[in-house]
Design an enzyme around this catalytic site. Structure first.
Site, PDB file in Angstrom:
ATOM      1  N   LYS A  37     -31.318  87.264   5.996  1.00 24.65           N
ATOM      2  CA  LYS A  37     -31.458  85.830   6.270  1.00 24.65           C
ATOM      3  C   LYS A  37     -32.837  85.619   6.897  1.00 24.65           C
ATOM      4  CE  LYS A  37     -28.814  82.037   6.258  1.00 24.65           C
ATOM      5  NZ  LYS A  37     -27.779  81.657   5.283  1.00 24.65           N
ATOM      6  N   GLY A  81     -14.462  66.664   5.291  1.00 25.34           N
ATOM      7  CA  GLY A  81     -15.813  66.747   4.738  1.00 25.34           C
ATOM      8  C   GLY A  81     -15.758  66.688   3.223  1.00 25.34           C
ATOM      9  N   GLY A 105     -18.436  66.153   1.141  1.00 29.81           N
ATOM     10  CA  GLY A 105     -19.826  66.182   0.660  1.00 29.81           C
ATOM     11  C   GLY A 105     -19.920  66.894  -0.675  1.00 29.81           C
ATOM     12  N   VAL A 127     -19.600  70.116  -1.627  1.00 28.13           N
ATOM     13  CA  VAL A 127     -18.506  71.035  -1.980  1.00 28.13           C
ATOM     14  C   VAL A 127     -17.156  70.305  -1.931  1.00 28.13           C
ATOM     15  CG1 VAL A 127     -17.337  73.192  -1.434  1.00 28.13           C
ATOM     16  CG2 VAL A 127     -19.790  73.017  -1.092  1.00 28.13           C
TER      17      VAL A 127
HETATM   18  P1  NAD Z   1     -22.641  68.484   2.685  1.00 28.58           P
HETATM   19  O1  NAD Z   1     -23.609  68.175   3.754  1.00 28.58           O
HETATM   20  O2  NAD Z   1     -22.897  68.001   1.308  1.00 28.58           O
HETATM   21  O3  NAD Z   1     -21.185  67.967   3.089  1.00 28.58           O
HETATM   22  C1  NAD Z   1     -20.679  68.030   4.375  1.00 28.58           C
HETATM   23  C2  NAD Z   1     -19.878  66.760   4.602  1.00 28.58           C
HETATM   24  O4  NAD Z   1     -19.260  66.833   5.885  1.00 28.58           O
HETATM   25  C3  NAD Z   1     -20.734  65.487   4.601  1.00 28.58           C
HETATM   26  O5  NAD Z   1     -20.176  64.539   3.732  1.00 28.58           O
HETATM   27  C4  NAD Z   1     -20.690  65.035   6.061  1.00 28.58           C
HETATM   28  O6  NAD Z   1     -20.755  63.623   6.191  1.00 28.58           O
HETATM   29  C5  NAD Z   1     -19.339  65.562   6.500  1.00 28.58           C
HETATM   30  N1  NAD Z   1     -19.179  65.689   7.929  1.00 28.58           N
HETATM   31  C6  NAD Z   1     -20.091  65.970   8.885  1.00 28.58           C
HETATM   32  N2  NAD Z   1     -19.520  65.959  10.100  1.00 28.58           N
HETATM   33  C7  NAD Z   1     -18.212  65.665   9.917  1.00 28.58           C
HETATM   34  C8  NAD Z   1     -17.097  65.511  10.778  1.00 28.58           C
HETATM   35  N3  NAD Z   1     -17.228  65.638  12.102  1.00 28.58           N
HETATM   36  N4  NAD Z   1     -15.888  65.218  10.230  1.00 28.58           N
HETATM   37  C9  NAD Z   1     -15.750  65.067   8.894  1.00 28.58           C
HETATM   38  N5  NAD Z   1     -16.769  65.190   8.031  1.00 28.58           N
HETATM   39  C10 NAD Z   1     -17.982  65.495   8.548  1.00 28.58           C
HETATM   40  O7  NAD Z   1     -22.479  70.074   2.721  1.00 28.58           O
HETATM   41  P2  NAD Z   1     -21.823  70.999   1.605  1.00 28.58           P
HETATM   42  O8  NAD Z   1     -22.896  71.619   0.806  1.00 28.58           O
HETATM   43  O9  NAD Z   1     -20.712  70.264   0.951  1.00 28.58           O
HETATM   44  O10 NAD Z   1     -21.228  72.166   2.515  1.00 28.58           O
HETATM   45  C11 NAD Z   1     -20.038  71.990   3.252  1.00 28.58           C
HETATM   46  C12 NAD Z   1     -19.764  73.250   4.064  1.00 28.58           C
HETATM   47  O11 NAD Z   1     -19.632  74.363   3.186  1.00 28.58           O
HETATM   48  C13 NAD Z   1     -20.866  73.627   5.047  1.00 28.58           C
HETATM   49  O12 NAD Z   1     -20.283  74.244   6.181  1.00 28.58           O
HETATM   50  C14 NAD Z   1     -21.670  74.660   4.286  1.00 28.58           C
HETATM   51  O13 NAD Z   1     -22.350  75.550   5.146  1.00 28.58           O
HETATM   52  C15 NAD Z   1     -20.573  75.389   3.523  1.00 28.58           C
HETATM   53  N6  NAD Z   1     -21.033  76.041   2.291  1.00 28.58           N
HETATM   54  C16 NAD Z   1     -21.606  75.314   1.309  1.00 28.58           C
HETATM   55  C17 NAD Z   1     -22.023  75.956   0.133  1.00 28.58           C
HETATM   56  C18 NAD Z   1     -22.644  75.184  -1.002  1.00 28.58           C
HETATM   57  O14 NAD Z   1     -22.734  75.739  -2.114  1.00 28.58           O
HETATM   58  N7  NAD Z   1     -23.049  73.949  -0.811  1.00 28.58           N
HETATM   59  C19 NAD Z   1     -21.847  77.342  -0.004  1.00 28.58           C
HETATM   60  C20 NAD Z   1     -21.221  78.065   1.029  1.00 28.58           C
HETATM   61  C21 NAD Z   1     -20.822  77.394   2.178  1.00 28.58           C
END
Ligand code: NAD
Length: 365
Positions: free
Chosen positions: A91, A191, A193, A195
């Site tokens: 990382k 959440g 977003g 994913v």
């Molecule tokens: P993202 O930022 O697109 O989505 C996160 C969502 O969570 C957003 O819609 C945000 O508004 C919401 N959020 C923030 N605080 C909140 C709260 N207190 N209560 C409810 N919702 C809240 O991120 P993502 O890419 O969808 O990733 C989501 C999680 O998965 C993260 O922890 C990320 O590290 C993990 N992750 C993502 C990937 C990937 O491919 N994108 C891969 C591995 C792990």
């Protein structure tokens, strides 16, 4: 020696930090011209080159940055190992406020440092870095993944991550209920977003009853309408009367207070580092009779996707390999039950065993 030299500050014992979890290498990168201050941690390269994203974060001090990069790189080792990838864990962190420090020159200079590691470290995007930033890095090194599809990359990994999370959820449901069907099951997603949104699509298709929470009101309204989901206010998501809870927003939400509110039987979500303290909250979930799908296993679709990019990108193969998360999740559920431990521990042990086994193979090469 200059006359205004200050006294040596209290030392940070970096070598004992590296020894604690057997990290291979910690590289400090400094460039006055671009203002770059970065740290690359390579945890373990027994299985292959260390791959892990580059995070830009305004750490309070250097010790915090070192702690974070060591912790995150170790997590990548386990994620790659448990996913059966020929990758090690690494990382990078760039220190500073992304809004003010990020420039083309800074990202390219960082790319020069990555290039100097000759492929032992492969970088990718992470918190506060984007595909565009990786394009800049790619101008200086080929040891970068997460590039746009137009450049031969794998594009947005989120659909693959969501698919793996869905597979992990189904396997956990099979372990608990005897069959993997989600039809009619109530699923609370925190959440929605990148994913979480894709996960909802799979769950809706299979006929699950959806409960959603997010801080983004506009998205809540859109998904509620699209999938007939029930909107839940903030922290009420923990006490929702649903069989399955899918954390897809923040880390460390599985703490004592929140676990005490849970009514679910299964936790399976994509958020990283969900257990606030794995030694405390892993066993606490077992005691409550909740089956927890280890986050670093079921959210590995994104890593599987960039690994494909590293060896020659094919979207179908990325999805096919991600499907394997189903079997591994089942194996971990059974192993944890058999040894009377919690699933996070069982998953780490399984990852460590693979590294240990392959170390013997490679040492005899
Ligand atoms: P993202 O930022 O697109 O989505 C996160 C969502 O969570 C957003 O819609 C945000 O508004 C919401 N959020 C923030 N605080 C909140 C709260 N207190 N209560 C409810 N919702 C809240 O991120 P993502 O890419 O969808 O990733 C989501 C999680 O998965 C993260 O922890 C990320 O590290 C993990 N992750 C993502 C990937 C990937 O491919 N994108 C891969 C591995 C792990």
């Amino acid at each position: 020696m200059s006359t205004n030299q200050t006294a040596t500050p209290a030392s940070i014992d970096i070598f004992s930090q590296l020894q604690q979890h057997d990290h291979e290498k910690l590289v400090f990168c400094q460039d006055e011209h671009t203002g770059l201050k970065a740290i690359i941690a390579i945890h373990n390269t027994v299985l292959g080159p260390g791959l892990g994203g580059t995070r830009i974060w305004n750490y309070a001090n250097d010790a915090d940055a070192i702690n974070d990069v060591l912790r995150l790189s170790r997590g990548m080792t386990y994620k790659a190992a448990i996913s059966g990838l020929n990758l090690g864990g690494a990382k990078a962190v760039i220190i500073g406020d992304a809004k003010t420090i990020k420039t083309e020159a800074l990202m390219r200079k960082f790319g020069r440092f990555v290039e100097n590691l000759n492929g032992k470290y492969i970088t990718a995007e992470d918190v506060n870095t984007t595909t565009r930033d990786m394009e800049y890095v790619n101008m200086e090194t080929s040891h970068v993944v997460g590039l746009p599809e137009s450049m031969g990359g794998g594009g947005d990994p989120s659909p693959v991550t969501a698919y793996g999370t869905y597979m992990g959820m189904k396997a956990t449901v099979k372990h608990v209920y005897g069959n993997e069907s989600l039809t009619g099951k109530k699923v609370a997603v925190q959440g929605i977003g990148k994913v979480g949104g894709h996960l909802l699509e799979h769950l809706h298709k299979e006929g699950a009853k959806l409960y959603i929470s997010d801080i983004n009101e506009e998205m809540l309204a859109r998904f509620a309408k699209m999938y007939g989901a029930t909107v839940v206010n903030g922290d009420d998501i923990y006490s929702t009367d649903a069989e399955i809870f899918a954390p897809c927003a923040l880390g460390a939400i599985l703490n004592t207070e929140n676990i005490n509110k849970l009514k679910c039987k299964v936790i399976a979500g994509a958020a990283n580092n969900q257990l606030a303290d794995e030694n405390v909250h892993g066993p606490m979930l077992v005691e409550k009779g909740i089956a927890y799908a280890p986050d670093f296993l079921i959210n590995a679709g994104g890593l599987i996707n960039v690994y494909q990019e590293h060896i020659g990108y094919n979207r179908d193969t990325a999805f096919r390999n991600t499907e394997h998360i189903y079997n591994v999740t089942l194996d971990i559920m059974k192993a944890a039950e058999k040894s009377g431990t919690h699933t996070q521990k069982a998953a780490i042990e399984m990852a460590e065993k693979r590294i240990h086994d392959i170390l013997k193979v490679r040492s005899t090469y």
